[in-house]
Design a protein around this motif. Sequence first.
Motif, PDB file in Angstrom:
ATOM      1  N   ASN A 115     -24.058  23.482 -21.319  1.00  0.00           N
ATOM      2  CA  ASN A 115     -24.953  24.032 -20.315  1.00  0.00           C
ATOM      3  C   ASN A 115     -25.891  22.991 -19.708  1.00  0.00           C
ATOM      4  O   ASN A 115     -26.751  23.320 -18.908  1.00  0.00           O
ATOM      5  CB  ASN A 115     -25.716  25.255 -20.829  1.00  0.00           C
ATOM      6  N   TRP A 161     -37.639  17.895 -10.245  1.00  0.00           N
ATOM      7  CA  TRP A 161     -38.412  18.303 -11.423  1.00  0.00           C
ATOM      8  C   TRP A 161     -39.849  17.788 -11.289  1.00  0.00           C
ATOM      9  O   TRP A 161     -40.805  18.543 -11.522  1.00  0.00           O
ATOM     10  CB  TRP A 161     -37.731  17.783 -12.680  1.00  0.00           C
ATOM     11  N   GLN A 202     -38.857  23.211 -20.206  1.00  0.00           N
ATOM     12  CA  GLN A 202     -37.897  24.283 -19.925  1.00  0.00           C
ATOM     13  C   GLN A 202     -37.397  24.194 -18.484  1.00  0.00           C
ATOM     14  O   GLN A 202     -36.221  24.432 -18.218  1.00  0.00           O
ATOM     15  CB  GLN A 202     -38.505  25.660 -20.222  1.00  0.00           C
ATOM     16  N   GLN A 203     -38.281  23.814 -17.556  1.00  0.00           N
ATOM     17  CA  GLN A 203     -37.848  23.603 -16.173  1.00  0.00           C
ATOM     18  C   GLN A 203     -36.829  22.468 -16.103  1.00  0.00           C
ATOM     19  O   GLN A 203     -35.815  22.576 -15.409  1.00  0.00           O
ATOM     20  CB  GLN A 203     -39.046  23.277 -15.271  1.00  0.00           C
ATOM     21  N   ASP A 249     -33.562  23.632 -17.428  1.00  0.00           N
ATOM     22  CA  ASP A 249     -32.917  24.513 -16.451  1.00  0.00           C
ATOM     23  C   ASP A 249     -32.262  23.698 -15.347  1.00  0.00           C
ATOM     24  O   ASP A 249     -31.116  23.967 -14.964  1.00  0.00           O
ATOM     25  CB  ASP A 249     -33.950  25.485 -15.861  1.00  0.00           C
ATOM     26  N   GLY A 295     -29.176  22.115 -16.464  1.00  0.00           N
ATOM     27  CA  GLY A 295     -28.094  23.083 -16.558  1.00  0.00           C
ATOM     28  C   GLY A 295     -27.573  23.550 -15.215  1.00  0.00           C
ATOM     29  O   GLY A 295     -26.702  24.418 -15.148  1.00  0.00           O
ATOM     30  N   GLY A 303     -29.671  24.778 -12.723  1.00  0.00           N
ATOM     31  CA  GLY A 303     -30.607  25.686 -12.081  1.00  0.00           C
ATOM     32  C   GLY A 303     -31.590  24.941 -11.191  1.00  0.00           C
ATOM     33  O   GLY A 303     -31.526  23.717 -11.062  1.00  0.00           O
ATOM     34  N   GLY A 322     -35.017  25.339 -11.638  1.00  0.00           N
ATOM     35  CA  GLY A 322     -36.267  25.164 -12.378  1.00  0.00           C
ATOM     36  C   GLY A 322     -37.387  26.084 -11.969  1.00  0.00           C
ATOM     37  O   GLY A 322     -38.461  26.041 -12.559  1.00  0.00           O
ATOM     38  N   LYS A 362     -37.495  29.473 -12.021  1.00  0.00           N
ATOM     39  CA  LYS A 362     -37.583  30.765 -12.710  1.00  0.00           C
ATOM     40  C   LYS A 362     -38.294  30.672 -14.057  1.00  0.00           C
ATOM     41  O   LYS A 362     -38.422  31.650 -14.758  1.00  0.00           O
ATOM     42  CB  LYS A 362     -36.188  31.356 -12.865  1.00  0.00           C
ATOM     43  N   ILE A 363     -38.754  29.487 -14.397  1.00  0.00           N
ATOM     44  CA  ILE A 363     -39.404  29.301 -15.699  1.00  0.00           C
ATOM     45  C   ILE A 363     -40.885  29.565 -15.574  1.00  0.00           C
ATOM     46  O   ILE A 363     -41.542  29.173 -14.678  1.00  0.00           O
ATOM     47  CB  ILE A 363     -39.160  27.863 -16.216  1.00  0.00           C
TER      48      ILE A 363
END
Length: 193
Positions: free
Chosen positions: A5, A69, A179-180, A183, A186, A188, A190, A192-193
């Motif tokens: 992921n 990020w 976590q961002q 994400d 993976g 994403g 970032g 939705k965190i």
Amino acid sequence: MTAQNLKKINQPIASEIAKLFELDEQGQVLLSAEMTPAEFIRVLIENEDYPDVVRFIAYALPKREATWWACLCARSCLSEHGKATDQKAIELAEAWVYKPTPEHCQPNYQAAEATAFKTPAGWAAMAAFWSGDNISPVKGNVVPPSADLPAKAVSGAVMLAAVQEGPEKIKERYQRFIQQGIDIAGGGDGRKI
């Protein structure tokens, strides 16, 4: 979190990424030769070695995703009464992320300079600037940036953003920003965190 992921991280072995920067002493102890990036990130998080997680993700991600990020983390520090220079720096860095061309890259240096290189936004702009092909201020003169400069700027932006709300919020902000980053790694965005 599994290795599959983290599709934006192309290196399958964490130690290859860790060679690109200096791990803290704890990070050096936690890293084993055959760990995947996902395994190393998990171990670093479990041991609350957040600066090493930030550096590791910044070096592991492609420049564009890493700069995105940095932009997300820097934007989290803006208030409605924030400095216009920070807002401009983030906007220009994001413009480069959306369209990574020399025309979108070059203005980021002046935007970062306007922040006096003291804010997460300024370092997000530097990440965009250093992600380009030329850092020379002299027209017609080409000086390629060192390959590690974007990741250094991203690390700086994320770490500065983590400490903006005082010591009682540092751990919580690091965890959110990490976590961002995960994400984004993976695939994403970032957000939705």
